[in-house]
Write an enzyme that holds these catalytic residues in place. Structure first.
Site, short mmCIF file in Angstrom:
data_model
loop_
_atom_site.label_atom_id
_atom_site.label_comp_id
_atom_site.label_asym_id
_atom_site.label_seq_id
_atom_site.Cartn_x
_atom_site.Cartn_y
_atom_site.Cartn_z
N TYR A 56 0.82 -1.22 0.00
CA TYR A 56 0.00 0.00 0.00
C TYR A 56 0.85 1.26 0.00
O TYR A 56 0.44 2.31 -0.53
CB TYR A 56 -0.96 0.01 1.20
CG TYR A 56 -0.32 0.36 2.53
CD1 TYR A 56 -0.25 1.70 2.94
CD2 TYR A 56 0.19 -0.61 3.38
CE1 TYR A 56 0.33 2.05 4.15
CE2 TYR A 56 0.77 -0.27 4.59
CZ TYR A 56 0.84 1.05 4.97
OH TYR A 56 1.43 1.39 6.17
N ASP B 56 -8.18 2.84 7.86
CA ASP B 56 -7.29 2.95 6.72
C ASP B 56 -7.72 2.01 5.58
O ASP B 56 -7.40 2.25 4.42
CB ASP B 56 -5.82 2.72 7.09
CG ASP B 56 -5.60 1.69 8.18
OD1 ASP B 56 -6.35 1.69 9.15
OD2 ASP B 56 -4.65 0.88 8.04
N ARG C 174 -3.50 10.14 11.89
CA ARG C 174 -3.39 9.58 10.54
C ARG C 174 -4.64 8.81 10.14
O ARG C 174 -4.98 8.74 8.96
CB ARG C 174 -2.15 8.69 10.41
CG ARG C 174 -1.84 8.30 8.97
CD ARG C 174 -0.35 8.21 8.73
NE ARG C 174 0.22 6.94 9.06
CZ ARG C 174 1.45 6.77 9.54
NH1 ARG C 174 2.22 7.81 9.79
NH2 ARG C 174 1.91 5.57 9.79
#
Length: 397
Positions: free
Chosen positions: A63, A168, A238
């Site tokens: 990724y 994510d 994040r």
């Protein structure tokens, strides 16, 4: 061979080696080079082959490469400089064999991260018509078709993380999933794409701050899960960035005429408003985003750049109001001041990048606020380089 001939050969070798060294030496970048190209050139110089990003020693379908190279794709579209296109193609060709198989890819791992680099292949296939790229796109779509799901229909993050959605994972899968279903399936999976975001909104958004937890275990069985809500303990900066990027990049391909489009735009507005409220006085974001006062907490560069990029892109596309573009511009300037330096060659050094953090596994990662704060920071780790590159492109910096 005469002594003169030997002497001539030695001189020739010396001058040749000097010429090669001078050719290989990196020139100092002029002051007028934009941050976007300066960052890309920094990456090209440090990692001549894209699979080497973050010091990776062997070619890997990962990724991180998908994230960085998505920035290169946007930069190529903007500049038409072929070196950016070739860097992407070089990565794909290093990882995909002549039969269209990905090196060391195993569908049975059901790692949703594997969808992220696949999105680079849409354009590569469009340009080259190389069927290897199409075959890989189809392989990753097959993975999503059989990806294990929570009881309510959310993709597991990996086979080894049963019943868990990680925020994510929305960035890893949904932009690819949306582009594929629109391009090749007559939109058939658009409801399923929207469902993934709907589950995040219902279960991972903190009711107090409007920010987002990193993960949710629908079964509430894993040790890090809140026994009442199933969420992990920490609002990671994040994680907010991943989610906002997932929304703006999914909306790139999501048809405006679809009934779910306005709902997705609404989700982006909700998280953008909450992120804006929780920025620092300088306009940046903390590692543990909702607790700036915690001892040891710090302003974190990858999350800040991701949010700046999402603000700027969201405003440019009309998903968010123009005020977010102004906020992005101010925060970008603060970002450069706080995190960015140039080395002696004029290359970019970005500080305070959170190391990769996760949940569960062995040894067990409990996901507490303190665990995130204790994660060591690095310089020039890929999430910050990529997000800074994306934000600089979007802001024309």
């Amino acid at each position: 061979m005469t002594n003169f001939t030997k002497y001539s050969i030695v001189l020739l070798l010396i001058f040749s080696s000097k010429t090669i060294a001078q050719t290989a030496e990196i020139a100092v970048l002029p002051d007028n080079v934009k941050w976007s190209e300066r960052t890309a050139i920094t990456i090209l110089n440090k990692y001549p082959k894209a699979y080497q990003i973050d010091g990776t020693e062997k070619p890997k379908w990962d990724y991180k490469m998908g994230l960085v190279l998505s920035g290169f794709e946007k930069l190529y579209q903007k500049t038409n400089d072929k070196k950016y296109f070739n860097y992407i193609k070089g990565y794909a060709d290093e990882l995909i064999d002549t039969d269209g198989n990905i090196a060391k890819y195993d569908i049975k791992e059901y790692n949703i991260d594997c969808a992220n680099p696949a999105k680079l292949l849409f354009n590569l296939y469009e340009v080259t018509k190389d069927n290897r790229y199409l075959k890989v796109l189809q392989q990753i779509r097959t993975q999503l078709e059989s990806q294990p799901r929570t009881a309510s229909g959310g993709f597991w993050h990996k086979q080894i993380y049963p019943n868990q959605m990680w925020v994510d994972g929305l960035y890893m899968a949904e932009p690819f999933y949306t582009q594929y279903t629109v391009k090749y399936e007559n939109d058939k999976a658009l409801d399923d794409v929207a469902k993934q975001f709907e589950l995040v909104q219902a279960h991972l958004v903190d009711k107090k701050t409007g920010l987002i937890y990193q993960a949710w275990d629908e079964s509430k069985e894993i040790g890090w899960a809140n026994p009442e809500t199933g969420t992990s303990p920490t609002i990671w900066g994040r994680g907010i960035g991943w989610y906002m990027m997932a929304l703006v990049e999914t909306l790139d391909y999501y048809p405006k005429t679809n009934k779910n489009y306005k709902t997705l735009v609404g989700y982006l507005n909700q998280i953008a408003k909450s992120a804006d409220k929780n920025k620092s006085a300088s306009g940046l974001w903390y590692q543990v985003a909702d607790k700036p006062e915690m001892a040891g907490n710090y302003l974190e560069s990858s999350s800040s750049a991701m949010i700046i990029y999402a603000f700027a892109k969201g405003a440019d596309k009309g998903y968010l109001t123009s005020n977010y573009k102004k906020t992005a511009q101010k925060s970008f300037d603060a970002y450069v001041k706080e995190f960015v330096k140039k080395d002696e060659k004029g290359q970019v050094i970005i500080s305070n990048v959170s190391s990769n953090v996760g949940l569960g596994g062995k040894p067990f990662r409990d996901g507490t606020n303190q665990y995130y704060i204790n994660s060591k920071t690095k310089d020039n780790s890929s999430p910050a380089l990529a997000a800074f590159l994306l934000s600089a492109i979007e802001l024309n910096k």
